[in-house]
Design a protein around this motif. Structure first.
Motif, PDB file in Angstrom:
ATOM      1  N   GLU A   1       8.105  -4.585  -8.425  1.00 59.62           N
ATOM      2  CA  GLU A   1       7.544  -5.575  -7.494  1.00 59.62           C
ATOM      3  C   GLU A   1       8.161  -6.930  -7.827  1.00 59.62           C
ATOM      4  O   GLU A   1       8.148  -7.353  -8.983  1.00 59.62           O
ATOM      5  N   ASN A   2       8.704  -7.607  -6.818  1.00 64.33           N
ATOM      6  CA  ASN A   2       9.389  -8.871  -7.116  1.00 64.33           C
ATOM      7  C   ASN A   2       8.529 -10.110  -6.867  1.00 64.33           C
ATOM      8  O   ASN A   2       8.972 -11.217  -7.138  1.00 64.33           O
TER       9      ASN A   2
ATOM     10  N   PHE B   1       1.967  -8.436  -1.411  1.00 64.06           N
ATOM     11  CA  PHE B   1       2.439  -9.681  -0.783  1.00 64.06           C
ATOM     12  C   PHE B   1       3.036  -9.337   0.581  1.00 64.06           C
ATOM     13  O   PHE B   1       3.846  -8.428   0.704  1.00 64.06           O
TER      14      PHE B   1
ATOM     15  N   SER C   1      -3.686  -7.670   5.784  1.00 62.47           N
ATOM     16  CA  SER C   1      -4.197  -6.716   6.781  1.00 62.47           C
ATOM     17  C   SER C   1      -5.702  -6.881   6.939  1.00 62.47           C
ATOM     18  O   SER C   1      -6.377  -7.391   6.064  1.00 62.47           O
ATOM     19  N   GLN C   2      -6.210  -6.426   8.069  1.00 59.93           N
ATOM     20  CA  GLN C   2      -7.643  -6.581   8.325  1.00 59.93           C
ATOM     21  C   GLN C   2      -8.460  -5.470   7.651  1.00 59.93           C
ATOM     22  O   GLN C   2      -9.684  -5.492   7.706  1.00 59.93           O
TER      23      GLN C   2
ATOM     24  N   GLN D   1       2.311  -7.873   4.142  1.00 58.66           N
ATOM     25  CA  GLN D   1       1.406  -7.225   5.093  1.00 58.66           C
ATOM     26  C   GLN D   1       0.091  -6.735   4.491  1.00 58.66           C
ATOM     27  O   GLN D   1      -0.979  -6.976   5.055  1.00 58.66           O
ATOM     28  N   THR D   2       0.155  -6.049   3.350  1.00 54.27           N
ATOM     29  CA  THR D   2      -1.071  -5.378   2.879  1.00 54.27           C
ATOM     30  C   THR D   2      -2.188  -6.382   2.601  1.00 54.27           C
ATOM     31  O   THR D   2      -3.324  -6.185   3.022  1.00 54.27           O
TER      32      THR D   2
ATOM     33  N   SER E   1      11.560  -6.469   3.654  1.00 59.58           N
ATOM     34  CA  SER E   1      12.835  -6.481   2.913  1.00 59.58           C
ATOM     35  C   SER E   1      13.536  -5.130   2.925  1.00 59.58           C
ATOM     36  O   SER E   1      14.607  -4.975   2.320  1.00 59.58           O
TER      37      SER E   1
ATOM     38  N   PRO F   1       4.904   2.452   6.620  1.00 59.10           N
ATOM     39  CA  PRO F   1       3.720   3.267   6.938  1.00 59.10           C
ATOM     40  C   PRO F   1       3.195   3.040   8.350  1.00 59.10           C
ATOM     41  O   PRO F   1       2.413   3.818   8.850  1.00 59.10           O
TER      42      PRO F   1
ATOM     43  N   ILE G   1       0.821  -1.209   0.000  1.00 55.59           N
ATOM     44  CA  ILE G   1       0.000   0.000   0.000  1.00 55.59           C
ATOM     45  C   ILE G   1       0.862   1.269   0.000  1.00 55.59           C
ATOM     46  O   ILE G   1       0.508   2.265  -0.649  1.00 55.59           O
ATOM     47  N   ALA G   2       2.018   1.231   0.690  1.00 53.61           N
ATOM     48  CA  ALA G   2       2.843   2.447   0.775  1.00 53.61           C
ATOM     49  C   ALA G   2       3.377   2.823  -0.603  1.00 53.61           C
ATOM     50  O   ALA G   2       3.280   3.979  -1.035  1.00 53.61           O
TER      51      ALA G   2
ATOM     52  N   ARG H   1       4.730  -8.062  11.162  1.00 54.40           N
ATOM     53  CA  ARG H   1       4.546  -6.643  10.851  1.00 54.40           C
ATOM     54  C   ARG H   1       5.929  -6.019  10.839  1.00 54.40           C
ATOM     55  O   ARG H   1       6.715  -6.235  11.769  1.00 54.40           O
TER      56      ARG H   1
ATOM     57  N   LEU I   1      -1.794   0.522   7.478  1.00 58.18           N
ATOM     58  CA  LEU I   1      -2.419   0.729   6.173  1.00 58.18           C
ATOM     59  C   LEU I   1      -3.049   2.118   6.103  1.00 58.18           C
ATOM     60  O   LEU I   1      -2.899   2.850   5.116  1.00 58.18           O
ATOM     61  N   ALA I   2      -3.733   2.484   7.180  1.00 60.65           N
ATOM     62  CA  ALA I   2      -4.475   3.742   7.220  1.00 60.65           C
ATOM     63  C   ALA I   2      -3.580   4.953   6.939  1.00 60.65           C
ATOM     64  O   ALA I   2      -4.049   5.976   6.455  1.00 60.65           O
TER      65      ALA I   2
ATOM     66  N   ILE J   1      -8.906  -2.288   8.261  1.00 62.24           N
ATOM     67  CA  ILE J   1      -9.639  -1.292   9.048  1.00 62.24           C
ATOM     68  C   ILE J   1      -8.948   0.068   8.915  1.00 62.24           C
ATOM     69  O   ILE J   1      -7.737   0.176   9.112  1.00 62.24           O
TER      70      ILE J   1
HETATM   71  C1  LIG Z   1      -2.226  -9.311  10.007  1.00 65.55           C
HETATM   72  C2  LIG Z   1      -2.139  -7.814   9.831  1.00 65.55           C
HETATM   73  C3  LIG Z   1      -3.291  -7.043   9.997  1.00 65.55           C
HETATM   74  C4  LIG Z   1      -3.222  -5.653   9.826  1.00 65.55           C
HETATM   75  N1  LIG Z   1      -4.366  -4.922   9.914  1.00 65.55           N
HETATM   76  C5  LIG Z   1      -4.332  -3.590   9.711  1.00 65.55           C
HETATM   77  C6  LIG Z   1      -5.531  -2.827   9.727  1.00 65.55           C
HETATM   78  O1  LIG Z   1      -6.627  -3.350   9.909  1.00 65.55           O
HETATM   79  N2  LIG Z   1      -5.436  -1.484   9.539  1.00 65.55           N
HETATM   80  C7  LIG Z   1      -4.241  -0.859   9.325  1.00 65.55           C
HETATM   81  O2  LIG Z   1      -4.222   0.372   9.178  1.00 65.55           O
HETATM   82  N3  LIG Z   1      -3.073  -1.562   9.267  1.00 65.55           N
HETATM   83  C8  LIG Z   1      -3.096  -2.908   9.444  1.00 65.55           C
HETATM   84  N4  LIG Z   1      -1.945  -3.647   9.357  1.00 65.55           N
HETATM   85  C9  LIG Z   1      -0.678  -2.969   9.035  1.00 65.55           C
HETATM   86  C10 LIG Z   1      -0.570  -2.761   7.529  1.00 65.55           C
HETATM   87  O3  LIG Z   1      -0.985  -3.913   6.843  1.00 65.55           O
HETATM   88  C11 LIG Z   1       0.866  -2.412   7.129  1.00 65.55           C
HETATM   89  O4  LIG Z   1       1.312  -1.308   7.885  1.00 65.55           O
HETATM   90  C12 LIG Z   1       0.985  -2.041   5.644  1.00 65.55           C
HETATM   91  O5  LIG Z   1       0.249  -2.916   4.825  1.00 65.55           O
HETATM   92  C13 LIG Z   1       2.445  -2.078   5.213  1.00 65.55           C
HETATM   93  O6  LIG Z   1       2.484  -1.794   3.837  1.00 65.55           O
HETATM   94  P1  LIG Z   1       3.854  -1.735   3.032  1.00 65.55           P
HETATM   95  O7  LIG Z   1       3.488  -1.230   1.682  1.00 65.55           O
HETATM   96  O8  LIG Z   1       4.874  -0.988   3.804  1.00 65.55           O
HETATM   97  O9  LIG Z   1       4.417  -3.232   3.017  1.00 65.55           O
HETATM   98  P2  LIG Z   1       3.886  -4.612   2.409  1.00 65.55           P
HETATM   99  O10 LIG Z   1       2.412  -4.652   2.326  1.00 65.55           O
HETATM  100  O11 LIG Z   1       4.571  -5.670   3.198  1.00 65.55           O
HETATM  101  O12 LIG Z   1       4.422  -4.597   0.920  1.00 65.55           O
HETATM  102  C14 LIG Z   1       5.779  -4.768   0.587  1.00 65.55           C
HETATM  103  C15 LIG Z   1       5.846  -5.083  -0.887  1.00 65.55           C
HETATM  104  O13 LIG Z   1       7.206  -5.055  -1.292  1.00 65.55           O
HETATM  105  C16 LIG Z   1       7.451  -6.186  -2.110  1.00 65.55           C
HETATM  106  N5  LIG Z   1       8.886  -6.492  -2.058  1.00 65.55           N
HETATM  107  C17 LIG Z   1       9.591  -7.051  -1.031  1.00 65.55           C
HETATM  108  N6  LIG Z   1      10.889  -7.175  -1.370  1.00 65.55           N
HETATM  109  C18 LIG Z   1      11.023  -6.659  -2.619  1.00 65.55           C
HETATM  110  C19 LIG Z   1      12.125  -6.526  -3.520  1.00 65.55           C
HETATM  111  N7  LIG Z   1      13.361  -6.920  -3.189  1.00 65.55           N
HETATM  112  N8  LIG Z   1      11.906  -5.979  -4.731  1.00 65.55           N
HETATM  113  C20 LIG Z   1      10.653  -5.564  -5.093  1.00 65.55           C
HETATM  114  N9  LIG Z   1       9.572  -5.696  -4.290  1.00 65.55           N
HETATM  115  C21 LIG Z   1       9.756  -6.232  -3.060  1.00 65.55           C
HETATM  116  C22 LIG Z   1       6.549  -7.262  -1.513  1.00 65.55           C
HETATM  117  O14 LIG Z   1       6.344  -8.343  -2.413  1.00 65.55           O
HETATM  118  C23 LIG Z   1       5.286  -6.455  -1.237  1.00 65.55           C
HETATM  119  O15 LIG Z   1       4.447  -6.362  -2.361  1.00 65.55           O
HETATM  120  C24 LIG Z   1      -1.985  -5.027   9.510  1.00 65.55           C
HETATM  121  C25 LIG Z   1      -0.833  -5.814   9.348  1.00 65.55           C
HETATM  122  C26 LIG Z   1      -0.917  -7.199   9.499  1.00 65.55           C
HETATM  123  C27 LIG Z   1       0.321  -8.018   9.274  1.00 65.55           C
END
Ligand SMILES: Cc1cc2nc3c(=O)[nH]c(=O)nc-3n(C[C@H](O)[C@H](O)[C@H](O)COP(=O)(O)OP(=O)(O)OC[C@H]3O[C@@H](n4cnc5c(N)ncnc54)[C@H](O)[C@@H]3O)c2cc1C
Length: 416
Positions: free
Chosen positions: A32-33, A38, A44-45, A40-41, A210, A341, A12-13, A314, A344-345, A47
């Motif tokens: 995206e690899n 893949f 995630s639940q 956390q996002t 990562s 982030p 999501i970030a 997380r 998610l919010a 919310i």
């Molecule tokens: C079970 C759970 C429930 C949650 N529920 C909530 C909620 O209800 N509300 C809320 O606000 N937050 C919630 N969160 C927190 C929220 O999901 C995360 O803060 C947020 O999704 C993080 O997003 P991100 O984009 O940083 O990382 P990620 O979603 O982890 O995305 C990382 C991306 O980078 C890619 N990647 C990794 N390595 C590489 C590489 N070398 N090259 C290219 N791409 C790569 C991955 O494949 C992935 O697509 C929850 C988290 C969890 C685990």
């Protein structure tokens, strides 16, 4: 090929930031690899918190202070009144319910009012309760925090941004070109037998777990902490229900639901149970979850339900031992911005800040001319990650006995 900024990681970030930058005329690409979201996002639940969950101790933490603005931003995007227009995203519910296992307290309602939250819990009368909460003692509150489907959200971004989303190989799909000055001047990307070098003025790392490894490759290992969770999924003829069971200052259980079709719904059980469950086997956690469900929701009959669990971390910026970051975190080293982030919010905040930082720190401005992506026209667009329940190895009954024949796909490999 030249870009202003290359974003590594399509959760999501990264996706929200790419959208923000594209709308501001910045030449941005995202790598995206595996699959979008893949880790956390996708898990995630969904919310869109407005702060209550983070103020249960009666203090308006920095998190609650900043997060209270987020539901309105999301609400406007989800209704198409604000960019990014996410009106095609499936909103599971426009509210959550809050209830307590002890009848005497109405603490949740009191806190919302005291803490000046934008979204306050509203005490609802018995006849306004959803059926599933009819037998619970004590007050029930409605909290107007939206709950959305993460896979639908990821699809909305994929549809909006596909020319700028590039699939790279899972291993060694990206190589950073680090100059003597420490600046990353270009990336070489690979997918199958294709290769392309993209020069850039800035890099954003939004690769979740990562980020540390990638930031190390870029010249400085940024400090990260992992917070393990053991999530339970429950499938069956359950109602769609989104809510938090509050026990004192803790969320005993957070339930979110997605409709699967054919009268089947899947619930994800998060909150304290997922934190406590990290040391338990899947079977033990399932037995515990079934007991907890019967206790906090006496109307639920667990005997025909199917259970499964998965582990997920997380990823957050490292803070003091035992502490959690409250707000979105962006660390800068030379021209590399590493971000978590935290929730998610907070994705819209991350995007806004990255847009401001690249303008201020790297002088990246809006381009008025068209950007030709001809060199990348054949490059594959990454798919959206599979939901955690879609490839489960085997479902169990409430006693932890295996029900279905295992398939050979590991859900953790598919969906984090
Ligand atoms: C079970 C759970 C429930 C949650 N529920 C909530 C909620 O209800 N509300 C809320 O606000 N937050 C919630 N969160 C927190 C929220 O999901 C995360 O803060 C947020 O999704 C993080 O997003 P991100 O984009 O940083 O990382 P990620 O979603 O982890 O995305 C990382 C991306 O980078 C890619 N990647 C990794 N390595 C590489 C590489 N070398 N090259 C290219 N791409 C790569 C991955 O494949 C992935 O697509 C929850 C988290 C969890 C685990």
């Amino acid at each position: 090929m030249e870009a202003d900024i290359v974003i590594i990681g399509g959760g999501i970030a990264g996706l929200w930031t790419l959208d923000e930058l594209r709308r501001n005329g910045v030449r941005a690409l995202l790598l995206e690899n595996r699959t979008l979201g893949f880790g956390q996002t996708i898990s995630s639940q969904g919310i869109i918190h407005g702060g209550l969950k983070y103020s249960l101790k009666g203090v308006l933490t920095a998190s609650a202070d900043e997060i209270r603005e987020m539901p309105l931003v999301w609400r406007e995007c989800l209704s198409g009144q604000r960019e990014p227009n996410l009106s095609k995203t499936n909103v599971r519910s426009h509210c959550c319910y809050l209830w307590q296992t002890r009848a005497l307290s109405s603490q949740a309602g009191m806190l919302g009012a005291q803490l000046n939250l934008r979204i306050k819990p509203k005490n609802i009368s018995d006849h306004q309760r959803p059926e599933i909460l009819r037998e619970t003692p004590g007050h029930v509150y409605r909290l107007d925090e939206q709950v959305l489907s993460p896979s639908s959200l990821l699809n909305s971004f994929r549809n909006r941004l596909s020319p700028y989303l590039l699939q790279i190989d899972e291993s060694e799909g990206v190589q950073l070109h680090v100059e003597k000055s420490g600046v990353v001047s270009a990336v070489t990307i690979r997918h199958d037998s294709r290769e392309e070098t993209i020069s850039c003025r800035a890099i954003m790392m939004s690769a979740g777990v990562s980020n540390t490894l990638l930031s190390e490759q870029a010249g400085r290992k940024q400090p990260m902490q992992l917070r393990p969770l053991h999530m339970t999924m429950v499938k069956g003829a359950l109602p769609m229900f989104q809510g938090h069971c509050i026990d004192g200052a803790k969320t005993r259980m957070t339930i979110t639901s997605e409709y699967l079709g054919d009268g089947q719904t899947v619930w994800q059980l998060g909150g304290n149970i997922a934190e406590q469950g990290t040391g338990q086997t899947s079977e033990d956690l399932i037995r515990f979850a079934a007991r907890e469900l019967s206790e906090i929701l006496p109307a639920v009959d667990t005997s025909d339900l199917e259970f499964a669990t998965y582990k997920i971390d997380r990823a957050e910026r490292k803070v003091k031992l035992g502490m959690r970051p409250d707000t979105p975190q962006i660390l800068k080293h030379k021209n590399v911005l590493t971000c978590w982030p935290t929730k998610l919010a907070f994705a819209p905040r991350v995007a806004e800040r990255i847009q401001q930082m690249i303008q201020k720190e790297f002088g990246i401005e809006k381009h008025s001319e068209e950007w030709s992506l001809d060199e990348l026209s054949e490059w594959k667009t990454p798919e959206v990650a599979a939901a955690p329940w879609s490839n489960v190895e085997g479902w169990y009954d409430a006693q932890g006995q295996k029900l279905s024949v295992p398939n050979d796909v590991n859900p953790l490999k598919q969906a984090g």
